[in-house]
Design a protein around this motif. Structure first.
Motif, mmCIF file in Angstrom:
data_model
loop_
_atom_site.group_PDB
_atom_site.id
_atom_site.type_symbol
_atom_site.label_atom_id
_atom_site.label_comp_id
_atom_site.label_asym_id
_atom_site.label_seq_id
_atom_site.Cartn_x
_atom_site.Cartn_y
_atom_site.Cartn_z
ATOM 1 N N PHE A 157 0.866 -1.483 -0.073
ATOM 2 C CA PHE A 157 0.162 0.055 0.085
ATOM 3 C C PHE A 157 0.680 1.363 -0.101
ATOM 4 O O PHE A 157 0.652 2.275 -0.825
ATOM 5 C CB PHE A 157 -1.017 0.011 1.131
ATOM 6 N N PHE A 158 1.735 1.233 0.866
ATOM 7 C CA PHE A 158 2.775 2.447 0.536
ATOM 8 C C PHE A 158 3.573 2.595 -0.618
ATOM 9 O O PHE A 158 3.561 3.707 -0.979
ATOM 10 C CB PHE A 158 3.859 2.138 1.847
ATOM 11 N N ALA A 159 3.949 1.478 -1.150
ATOM 12 C CA ALA A 159 4.721 1.557 -2.405
ATOM 13 C C ALA A 159 3.993 2.128 -3.422
ATOM 14 O O ALA A 159 4.076 2.973 -4.236
ATOM 15 C CB ALA A 159 5.109 0.313 -2.878
ATOM 16 N N LYS A 160 2.537 1.834 -3.512
ATOM 17 C CA LYS A 160 1.699 2.076 -4.446
ATOM 18 C C LYS A 160 1.216 3.538 -4.274
ATOM 19 O O LYS A 160 1.261 4.500 -5.217
ATOM 20 C CB LYS A 160 0.325 1.224 -4.397
ATOM 21 N N THR A 161 1.209 3.967 -2.945
ATOM 22 C CA THR A 161 1.057 5.501 -2.636
ATOM 23 C C THR A 161 2.190 6.333 -3.260
ATOM 24 O O THR A 161 1.957 7.369 -3.743
ATOM 25 C CB THR A 161 0.885 5.791 -1.134
ATOM 26 N N PHE A 162 3.302 5.864 -2.911
ATOM 27 C CA PHE A 162 4.681 6.580 -3.544
ATOM 28 C C PHE A 162 4.576 6.524 -5.013
ATOM 29 O O PHE A 162 5.136 7.780 -5.331
ATOM 30 C CB PHE A 162 5.931 5.919 -3.066
ATOM 31 N N SER A 163 4.018 5.560 -5.830
ATOM 32 C CA SER A 163 4.151 5.745 -7.216
ATOM 33 C C SER A 163 3.203 6.486 -7.825
ATOM 34 O O SER A 163 3.388 6.872 -8.875
ATOM 35 C CB SER A 163 4.137 4.307 -7.649
ATOM 36 N N CYS A 164 2.080 6.750 -7.004
ATOM 37 C CA CYS A 164 1.040 7.432 -7.826
ATOM 38 C C CYS A 164 0.201 8.554 -7.259
ATOM 39 O O CYS A 164 -0.555 9.079 -7.571
ATOM 40 C CB CYS A 164 0.038 6.290 -8.281
ATOM 41 N N SER A 165 0.835 9.101 -6.024
ATOM 42 C CA SER A 165 0.412 10.079 -5.557
ATOM 43 C C SER A 165 1.237 11.374 -5.474
ATOM 44 O O SER A 165 2.437 11.162 -5.403
ATOM 45 C CB SER A 165 -0.074 9.629 -3.968
ATOM 46 N N PRO A 166 0.565 12.545 -5.085
ATOM 47 C CA PRO A 166 1.511 13.709 -5.155
ATOM 48 C C PRO A 166 2.132 13.811 -3.594
ATOM 49 O O PRO A 166 1.714 13.043 -2.748
ATOM 50 C CB PRO A 166 0.299 14.819 -4.872
ATOM 51 N N LEU A 167 3.022 14.712 -3.555
ATOM 52 C CA LEU A 167 3.914 14.764 -2.562
ATOM 53 C C LEU A 167 3.172 15.111 -1.320
ATOM 54 O O LEU A 167 3.751 14.394 -0.048
ATOM 55 C CB LEU A 167 4.908 16.096 -2.561
ATOM 56 N N ASN A 168 1.905 15.852 -1.368
ATOM 57 C CA ASN A 168 1.551 16.140 -0.092
ATOM 58 C C ASN A 168 0.601 14.766 0.540
ATOM 59 O O ASN A 168 0.434 14.719 1.566
ATOM 60 C CB ASN A 168 0.285 17.219 -0.278
ATOM 61 N N VAL A 169 0.500 13.857 -0.232
ATOM 62 C CA VAL A 169 0.073 12.495 0.413
ATOM 63 C C VAL A 169 1.384 11.555 0.638
ATOM 64 O O VAL A 169 1.397 10.921 1.762
ATOM 65 C CB VAL A 169 -0.762 11.879 -0.820
ATOM 66 N N THR A 170 2.155 11.565 -0.178
ATOM 67 C CA THR A 170 3.421 10.712 0.003
ATOM 68 C C THR A 170 4.088 11.013 1.267
ATOM 69 O O THR A 170 4.646 10.371 1.957
ATOM 70 C CB THR A 170 4.312 10.643 -1.207
ATOM 71 N N ARG A 171 4.391 12.228 1.511
ATOM 72 C CA ARG A 171 5.373 12.827 2.574
ATOM 73 C C ARG A 171 4.582 12.241 4.161
ATOM 74 O O ARG A 171 5.052 11.836 4.997
ATOM 75 C CB ARG A 171 5.346 14.151 2.634
ATOM 76 N N LYS A 226 15.742 8.600 -3.311
ATOM 77 C CA LYS A 226 16.493 9.057 -4.265
ATOM 78 C C LYS A 226 15.559 9.520 -5.284
ATOM 79 O O LYS A 226 16.071 10.015 -6.566
ATOM 80 C CB LYS A 226 17.093 7.595 -4.837
ATOM 81 N N GLU A 227 14.137 9.252 -5.309
ATOM 82 C CA GLU A 227 13.553 9.503 -6.519
ATOM 83 C C GLU A 227 12.642 10.828 -6.039
ATOM 84 O O GLU A 227 12.426 11.764 -7.170
ATOM 85 C CB GLU A 227 12.088 8.728 -6.674
ATOM 86 N N VAL A 228 12.479 11.201 -4.923
ATOM 87 C CA VAL A 228 11.759 12.631 -4.559
ATOM 88 C C VAL A 228 12.327 13.685 -4.807
ATOM 89 O O VAL A 228 11.843 14.674 -4.881
ATOM 90 C CB VAL A 228 11.458 12.471 -2.966
ATOM 91 N N THR A 229 13.726 13.702 -5.401
ATOM 92 C CA THR A 229 14.371 14.886 -5.408
ATOM 93 C C THR A 229 14.115 15.685 -6.944
ATOM 94 O O THR A 229 14.136 16.664 -7.124
ATOM 95 C CB THR A 229 15.911 14.867 -5.565
ATOM 96 N N THR A 230 13.509 14.672 -7.625
ATOM 97 C CA THR A 230 12.927 14.998 -8.974
ATOM 98 C C THR A 230 11.703 15.903 -9.096
ATOM 99 O O THR A 230 11.434 16.561 -10.154
ATOM 100 C CB THR A 230 12.835 13.963 -9.994
ATOM 101 N N PHE A 231 11.163 15.980 -8.101
ATOM 102 C CA PHE A 231 9.620 16.738 -7.944
ATOM 103 C C PHE A 231 9.276 17.584 -6.696
ATOM 104 O O PHE A 231 8.266 18.070 -6.748
ATOM 105 C CB PHE A 231 8.420 15.765 -8.255
#
Length: 1304
Positions: free
Chosen positions: A237-251, A301-306
């Motif tokens: 569930f967390f991985a899916k959230t990271f892959s398809c949600s905006p930062l205000n959700v994933t943080r 490592k991926e969050v820096t891109t957005f």
């Protein structure tokens, strides 16, 4: 309820989404955006369900809770009439209360809060909408390839999208039920089903539900559950959230994951086993932690891109939660109980990302780097303390004898053995990974100013805080202690070894100026780097596990330091090291002594040939960064390093001749491989010898080794391949080629190497050979400039080559022009004479018809001729051998409207304008205010070319400026009174000091009085006084009698005759000479040649310049003749006295031509002290005093020495006015020969702005050669030159006094 919580924002977003979904049809049917906005603005009027929408209900409730108390208070106040008066009968109570409420502070605060919150909600909704659209498109594409629709199954991957479900939304009531089912008290099956359903819901809906806080606690509990099914489901569930949600959700998910991990480590208190036992990653609790940490690391490592597209607070929450987790350390008391160490989160992150890639990405952008530094400084400095502590611990515990580190590195770099994967990691491996991770983090911090400000740092068990210098010293010592890798891994990339990691860090710091200054350019660091070298010089054993490799790494670091100005100065002048003899010396002396011992194979530790080559080459390269600069060569010259390298090259060259011819198919043996290594070593030695040619004195040293031809051939081979000079050089071989071409042996070596021929062919190809295959499709543009951009680089290369008269003499001396009756169109010129014949001396129809681009090519040749003629000695050679002026006059005569009758107007075109300019330049001598040169461009108006053209001599008076008649009478001034009052100056030891003071006073107050008879008397008395003093007499007095019929009947060369005519024209133009002065000047020249021939050594050389007398005209003798107003006897007497002084060696170029007063090998080289000494110090002082000018010369590929040799060789004729030429001579005679150096520096300083401008326009060489020095007055710069004397006289004059000694 003035402020919205995170849960309230999520709820508001969900309600707004539902509202927009309800009115989707009405909005999508609007024809434009403006119409859609109108529909929303009037939605209450047009939609009967407006007040039933949950979003509207929520807003109504929010307004009531925010303003209810205000409205009630105002209503009671209005009803009682207290403090309120109704303005008119029509005003109602409701209206009055509304106005008062809108004016209240509570209303303004509510509106501001609502506005800010809605902006965040709408921004998040837009981001979610864009991602939802992408997901829908992806789902639609995938559905086209599927045979049948399928519902979501349990075995989905971490990247499955929430839109691949049977529904896209979930109700709040359902989420409440799921949150209750996830309670830890519920059975496993119930919790698993709830998680299954939760994975089907959109993450944004889950995070916006009212029960998110409780759901979050339950998810964290499930994540920590020992049952892998539950924890894995939460991770999905967390991985899916990271892959398809905006930062205000994933943080939110990320911070939950970080806090869950922190709780796990705090509760379980895992430890690292001792001994050979290790951590098994298959162990259930370790596997769970690793999976969670892996998911975190991937997101890091991926969050820096957005994250830059979102508010900074989101990024700060992510960074802070990460630091909070990684800074979790057990109390020291707990960790020291027993012998076990605690397993920390940093161990696992190091296992997953050993080189801290996540931290490097966070530090890359300024946006995130600022937050990282702020948090580290204020709250999480313990994280840096722990990293530093781990590096210190590794250093303290590293056993230089045992090879445990090598075993650890070997095991980590071979993670896979066949299809099997490692699952067991020992404590030592984890600790080493932690060390590597810490080293990478610290290395990244040191790159930035704010990171370096964190130091010094206080660490455990250390009395003093650890400074930046301390850290670098520790890391260097770690590199020393690292054992040699196993032989089996010699070819393996040792990327995780301490040596490799430390070297990467040192290179990174060295490449950044500020980092290098604070971290590397420190005395303790240099001492640590040189400690093994000093130990070996003392004959002791250095504590190095792998001496060869470590010494090469030390040399690499030292070379990088030496390439910068600050580092070079540190090496040369900081005398704080102890040498092998126990004396305090600079780093440069230690390095060069060690290099000499290496070349002599006097170090027992490095007597193996292959090892010796590598280490010796590395340390020669360090020395090379010093001796290819003037100041570095000054320090290293006493050691004779050029002779050591040359001796090693000669020995190696004899070995390389034994290399057998390779046979196809044969396997090279050991001996063959050794000989191949010898060939490589030979090239290395040649390359390092070649770099002596970077400075004038270094070029003389190179010539003395006898290897100049081989070095130039090697340079040409690299030059043609466009190879870099070295890894530390920013520019190519241009400067070095120009430096080499300034001397006779250098230009001969360039010619024999094939460089000159290659340059000529390249120029011809650019001018005459187009791109034959593509010209029809892509026609070549018509050149708009006289020198087209396509051939500008070749033109400048040719100018650099022919700048010195020595180059012209060697390449053109006694070389006739071909002047063929027929030229083949495919025939290409291969020499400078061929180029002159085809491009300059175009005096026949055959030559014209042999050129495809006649005007462009001939213009190129005329521009080259114009630059060459700026050097008076080159001009005289061209005129004496090829009659260039007659040829140009004939071309002008043919370029008229009626050539058959010989009458008519001149045709003004590009070629005739160029020829007219060259003819005037060749015929008239004078400074900036003494002659007028025609421009090469046409002017606007009725008369586009106002300068008169001519086809025969004499040239029009328009080009000769009228000068006032020079007064030769005695002038009533203080200096003339001083000269008249002193008769017997030989007995007065202080007379010269008084004379210098009087001269400086006269020059600075009224310099025009130092002219005419005053100047002549001053020179005569000063030279007579100096020549009478034994301490000032440098050369023995000449036993010369100025009489004899043989002198008068002797003949002069054609070059001398032309030079005499030019000098006479100039003297008459200055009103200094009578019409009958020609015989006296000819006699003076004959006397000078006879005087100098008696002091000429017997030389056997193939150089053209050494085949007889001085090949050029004696411009200094002509200058003295003009100063003495044509008085031959007085001029000869002055020259005879002057010939005993050191000043004559530099002011009078012909004085030491092939002279017996020079060492035989230097006389044989034809390299004059003006070049090897004067211009060497000009470049040295220029680099310090006028660095912008020095850099401009470097960038242009030109050298100050080339220009100074031309100025000094012709006594500044054509560059300064006559009065300034006289002041140049008098200053050098009265003040000392070193003022020649200061004079050149002052001139270049005066020209600084022009030099910088023409460097940008890429015509610096042409500008300096063709343009006079405008506005320069010696008197204005005399004070500046006196300052240079105070700083540099000891060094410069000492070297000038050593010209008669053998060069070392």
């Amino acid at each position: 309820m003035s402020q919205f919580s995170a849960e309230a924002e999520a709820e508001l977003q969900s309600l707004l989404r539902q509202l927009l979904k309800s009115i989707k049809d009405r909005i999508s049917g609007a024809p434009s955006i403006e119409c859609a906005e109108e529909i929303l603005l009037h939605l209450e009027e047009t939609d009967k369900n407006f007040h039933n929408y949950e979003f509207v209900k929520y807003l109504r409730q929010y307004v009531e809770s925010s303003l209810g108390a205000v409205i009630e208070e105002e209503t009671e106040s209005c009803a009682r009439g207290e403090g309120y008066a109704v303005g008119s009968v029509q005003d109602t109570l409701v209206h009055a209360v509304t106005i008062k409420t809108r004016e209240s502070g509570e209303y303004k605060q509510m509106m501001q809060t609502l506005k800010n919150t809605m902006m965040v909600v709408v921004e998040s909704l837009i981001n979610t909408f864009e991602e939802d659209q992408l997901r829908k498109e992806e789902m639609h594409r995938e559905s086209q390839h599927q045979q049948s629709n399928s519902h979501y199954t349990d075995n989905c991957s971490d990247s499955d999208s929430s839109f691949n479900q049977s529904y896209a939304f979930i109700k709040q009531e359902q989420l409440q039920v799921l949150a209750e089912k996830l309670d830890p008290s519920k059975p496993k099956e119930v919790r698993w089903e709830a998680l299954q359903a939760l994975c089907c819901a959109p993450p944004s809906d889950v995070l916006s539900c009212e029960s998110w806080s409780g759901l979050r606690r339950n998810l964290s509990a499930a994540l920590a559950d020992p049952d892998p099914d539950l924890s894995d489901k939460v991770l999905r569930f967390f991985a899916k959230t990271f892959s398809c949600s905006p930062l205000n959700v994933t943080r939110e998910i990320y911070t939950s994951l970080a806090k869950s991990l922190e709780s796990d480590f705090l509760y379980h208190k895992l430890s690292l086993p001792t001994g050979s036992a290790g951590i098994d990653v298959n162990r259930q609790d370790i596997t769970r932690l690793l999976k969670q940490m892996r998911l975190m690391n991937d997101f890091q490592k991926e969050v820096t891109t957005f994250w830059i597209r979102h508010p900074e607070k989101y990024m700060e929450e992510i960074i802070e939660s990460t630091f909070s987790l990684l800074s979790f350390f057990p109390e020291h008391g707990l960790e020291t109980q027993g012998s076990e160490k605690a397993l920390k989160p940093i161990h696992l992150i190091a296992l997953l990302d050993i080189k801290a890639t996540w931290f490097k990405k966070w530090m890359h952008g300024y946006y995130s780097r600022t937050v990282v530094f702020r948090l580290l400084e204020r709250k999480y400095k313990s994280l840096i303390v722990a990293a530093l502590q781990q590096c210190i611990h590794y250093y303290d515990s590293c056993d230089p004898v045992r090879d445990e580190t090598a075993e650890v590195i070997h095991s980590m770099e071979h993670q896979h053995i066949g299809t099997a994967q490692r699952t067991l990691y020992t404590t030592k491996e984890l600790e080493y990974m932690y060390f590597v991770h810490s080293l990478c983090v610290l290395g990244r911090l040191l790159m930035y100013t704010n990171g370096r400000k964190l130091f010094p740092i206080t660490v455990w068990k250390r009395k003093d805080p650890v400074s930046l210098t301390d850290l670098v010293v520790i890391l260097i010592n770690i590199m020393y202690q690292h054992p040699k890798p196993p032989d089996s891994d010699s070819s393996h990339a040792d990327t995780l070894s301490p040596t490799t990691l430390v070297m990467e860090l040192l290179r990174t710091l060295g490449d950044r100026t500020e980092c290098a200054v604070e971290c590397l350019y420190q005395t303790p660091v240099i001492e640590t780097l040189l400690a093994p070298i000093i130990t070996l010089l003392k004959g002791k054993q250095a504590k190095l596990n792998s001496p060869e490799t470590t010494l090469i790494h030390i040399a690499d670091t030292l070379a990088r330091i030496a390439t910068t100005e600050r580092g070079l100065s540190l090496f040369l002048y900081e005398r704080n090291l102890v040498s092998g003899e126990g004396e305090g010396i600079s780093a440069a002396h230690v390095i060069v002594q060690f290099t000499q011992r290496l070349l002599a194979k006097e170090l027992p530790l490095l007597r193996n040939a292959e090892t010796s080559y590598g280490v010796s080459g590395a340390f020669i390269f360090v020395c090379r960064q010093m001796y290819n600069t003037c100041e570095g060569l000054q320090v290293l010259r006493p050691y004779g390093l050029h002779e050591c390298i040359a001796a090693a090259w000669k020995k190696t060259s004899s070995l390389s001749e034994r290399v057998p011819t390779p046979v196809p198919g044969a396997i090279p043996g050991t001996s063959s491989q050794e000989l191949q290594n010898v060939v490589v070593w030979e090239e290395t030695l040649l390359d390092n010898l070649l770099n002596f040619a970077a400075t004038p004195k270094g070029l003389l040293l190179l010539q003395q080794t006898g290897a100049i031809n081989e070095c130039v051939t090697y340079m040409f081979s690299r030059f043609t391949k466009k190879l870099q000079v070295s890894r530390c050089e920013k520019f190519g071989y241009g400067v070095m080629v120009t430096q080499v071409a300034a001397t006779a042996p250098g230009v001969v070596a360039l010619h024999s190497s094939g460089f000159v021929q290659a340059l000529v062919v390249e120029i011809w190809s650019v001018l005459e050979c187009g791109r034959e295959d593509v010209r029809v499709i892509y026609p070549k543009s018509t050149p708009m400039d006289p020198i087209d951009r396509s051939c500008l680089k070749s033109f400048l290369s040719l100018v650099n080559l022919l700048s010195s008269p020595h180059a012209v003499w060697e390449l053109l001396g006694q070389q006739p022009l071909p002047n063929k009756a027929e030229y083949n169109l495919r025939e290409m010129p291969t020499s400078i004479t061929d180029l002159i014949d085809r491009l300059i001396a175009v005096n026949s129809d055959v030559k014209i018809h042999s050129l495809f681009n006649y005007e462009q090519s001939h213009t190129f040749g005329l521009r080259l001729l114009s630059v060459m003629c700026c050097n008076l000695d080159s001009l005289l050679l061209l005129e004496s051998q090829y009659n260039i002026s007659d040829m140009l006059l004939q071309c002008q005569k043919d370029n008229i409207t009626d050539p058959s009758s010989g009458e008519g107007d001149f045709i003004i075109d590009g070629l005739s304008v160029e020829r007219n300019h060259i003819l005037v330049r060749m015929s008239v001598i004078g400074g900036p205010s003494e002659r007028r040169l025609p421009l090469r461009v046409l002017q606007k108006g009725t008369d586009p070319y106002p300068w008169p053209m001519f086809s025969s001599y004499p040239l029009p008076n328009y080009y000769i400026l009228n000068l006032p008649k020079t007064t030769r009478g005695k002038q009533d001034c203080e200096i003339s009174a001083f000269l008249a009052s002193t008769k017997n100056t030989e007995k007065d030891g202080s007379w010269m000091d008084t004379c210098r003071r009087q001269y400086c006073k006269a020059m600075t107050t009224k310099s025009n009085i130092v002219s005419g008879n005053v100047l002549a008397d001053l020179l005569e008395k000063a030279v007579s006084h100096l020549s009478a003093l034994p301490s000032e007499r440098f050369f023995p007095p000449a036993d010369y009698i100025a009489s004899g019929s043989g002198i008068k009947t002797g003949s002069l060369s054609s070059v001398d005759q032309l030079g005499i005519q030019a000098s006479l024209r100039y003297g008459r133009h200055l009103n200094l000479l009578r019409d009958n002065s020609e015989q006296d000047l000819c006699l003076l020249m004959k006397h000078c040649q006879e005087l100098l021939s008696q002091q000429r050594a017997k030389l056997t050389s193939e150089l053209y310049t050494l085949q007889g007398a001085y090949p050029g005209h004696d411009w200094f003798a002509s200058t003295v003749f003009l100063i003495m107003a044509g008085d031959m006897e007085r001029a000869l007497r002055l020259l005879l006295h002057l010939s005993t002084l050191l000043t004559s060696a530099f002011l009078w170029p012909a004085r030491l031509h092939g002279s017996v007063h020079l060492p035989m090998e230097i006389a044989q080289s034809s390299i004059h002290p003006v070049y090897s000494c004067t211009t060497h110090y000009v470049e040295m002082l220029l680099k310090t005093e006028v660095p912008l000018v020095f850099s401009a010369f470097r960038m242009s590929g030109f050298t100050p020495s080339q220009m100074c040799v031309q100025w000094l060789g012709q006594c500044f004729w054509n560059y300064l006015d006559w009065s300034e030429i006289c002041h140049y001579v008098s200053t050098c005679v009265v003040m000392g020969p070193d003022y020649q150096v200061y004079m050149c520096v002052a001139v270049l300083k005066h020209l600084q702005q022009d030099i910088l401008q023409h460097t940008q326009t890429q015509d610096l060489q042409v500008f300096l050669k063709e343009e006079p020095i405008q506005g320069f007055r010696v008197s204005n710069y005399l004070e500046y030159m006196e300052g240079l004397e105070r700083s540099y006289r000891t060094m410069v004059l000492t070297d000038m006094n050593n010209i008669s000694q053998r060069v070392s």
